[in-house]
Design an enzyme around this catalytic site. Structure first.
Site, short mmCIF file in Angstrom:
data_model
loop_
_atom_site.label_atom_id
_atom_site.label_comp_id
_atom_site.label_asym_id
_atom_site.label_seq_id
_atom_site.Cartn_x
_atom_site.Cartn_y
_atom_site.Cartn_z
N ALA A 115 0.88 -1.16 0.00
CA ALA A 115 0.00 0.00 0.00
C ALA A 115 0.92 1.21 0.00
CB ALA A 115 -0.86 0.00 1.25
N HIS A 254 -4.14 5.12 9.08
CA HIS A 254 -3.94 3.70 8.76
C HIS A 254 -5.28 3.07 8.33
CE1 HIS A 254 -2.00 -0.14 8.65
NE2 HIS A 254 -2.73 -0.65 9.62
N1 HPA Z 1 3.13 7.33 3.33
C1 HPA Z 1 3.92 6.29 3.69
N2 HPA Z 1 3.51 5.02 3.65
C2 HPA Z 1 2.26 4.78 3.21
C3 HPA Z 1 1.39 5.81 2.83
C4 HPA Z 1 1.86 7.15 2.90
O1 HPA Z 1 1.15 8.12 2.56
N3 HPA Z 1 0.23 5.23 2.45
C5 HPA Z 1 0.40 3.88 2.60
N4 HPA Z 1 1.63 3.61 3.07
#
Ligand code: HPA
Length: 284
Positions: A115, A254
């Site tokens: 992600a 999250h």
């Molecule tokens: N930043 C860092 N890690 C991540 C993000 C983000 O915006 N979205 C998902 N993992």
């Protein structure tokens, strides 16, 4: 900090070998919110991470912690449902232990998913981005998984990283996405240690140095995969827009990452299936 090496890798591999009935050559790591793809592995041997010696167990919600070893699209696969991250406090040699163990089990193609936050304005939540290259900011600032004495039986001291993400696998992914009607962007992934998300000033810096998407994983695994001679494919699921301007009313959470991750699952699954089908039809 304890360093994990061949002895620990072999012990973990042996524990898995005793419970599995397949000889997979493809390993797939599923990132935050996209672990459900593991349910699609047919006739799977399921092994909880907690039963594997030395295996890093993720403490993060959205990372379930099981190996699913079985078949997808006729290919034998070993699928990691969730991963551990450096920010959880594991040494790099343990964060990347699963890659070493999969290699000892015979895996030579490693598909990494994650992600990520979109930095390039063309990226939107739920988009997929094929990783063409990475910026290992986490390693450039000291946390490289190859730091420390090199075990020459595992790979070279000075590793070439001019072509981390395998061109042939990337073509297969693009072809698969085209066939499935799934838009697949291409871009550079940057890995930071986390766990805090970036400030707007940091996001502007990341954009300036050439990153399209940002996350907290994948790069250490890709480096170790290449060190051990595997071919690597990387796909990011964009779960949020990394915020570039302050003052802002939005926040990155999250929960947002996990919810969007679930929306990404069907399209990522379609792309992965196409790649597995292409691999099944080809000598590699
Ligand atoms: N930043 C860092 N890690 C991540 C993000 C983000 O915006 N979205 C998902 N993992």
């Amino acid at each position: 900090m304890k360093s994990f090496g061949r002895v620990e890798f072999e012990t973990a591999a042996e524990a898995i070998r005793r419970q599995m009935h397949y000889a997979p050559r493809v390993g797939i790591v599923l990132g935050s919110g996209i672990g459900n793809i593991a349910d699609r592995v047919e006739n799977a041997d399921i092994i909880p991470y907690a039963q594997i010696p030395h295996w890093p167990c993720s403490t993060v919600i959205g990372h379930q912690g099981q190996l699913h070893i079985g078949k997808m699209e006729g290919q034998e696969v070993i699928v990691m449902r969730g991963r551990a991250h450096y920010y959880e406090g594991y040494p790099m040699s343990q964060v990347t232990l699963p890659i070493r163990v999969m290699q000892l089990l015979g895996v030579d193609i490693i598909i990494l998913t994650n992600a990520a936050g979109g930095i390039n304005p063309i990226l939107h939540p739920t988009d997929l981005m094929l990783i063409t290259d990475h910026i290992g900011l986490i390693g450039m600032t000291g946390a490289n998984p190859l730091y420390g004495p090199n075990d020459d039986t595992l790979g070279p001291r000075f590793l070439d990283l001019s072509n981390v993400y395998d061109p042939a696998l990337r073509s297969m992914a693009l072809e698969s996405a085209r066939e499935a009607g799934v838009p697949l962007h291409q871009g550079v992934y940057i890995c930071l240690s986390g766990p805090s998300f970036e400030t707007p000033a940091e996001v502007r810096f990341l954009r300036l140095i050439g990153a399209d998407a940002v996350g907290m994983s994948t790069v250490p695994e890709a480096i170790v995969a290449r060190h051990g001679g595997s071919r690597v494919l990387g796909i990011s699921g964009i779960t949020n827009i990394a915020i570039q301007q302050e003052p802002v009313s939005e926040k990155t959470t999250h929960e947002e990452v996990l919810e969007t991750g679930e929306l990404i699952v069907p399209r990522l699954e379609a792309v992965l299936r196409g790649v597995l089908r292409a691999l099944a039809n080809r000598e590699y």
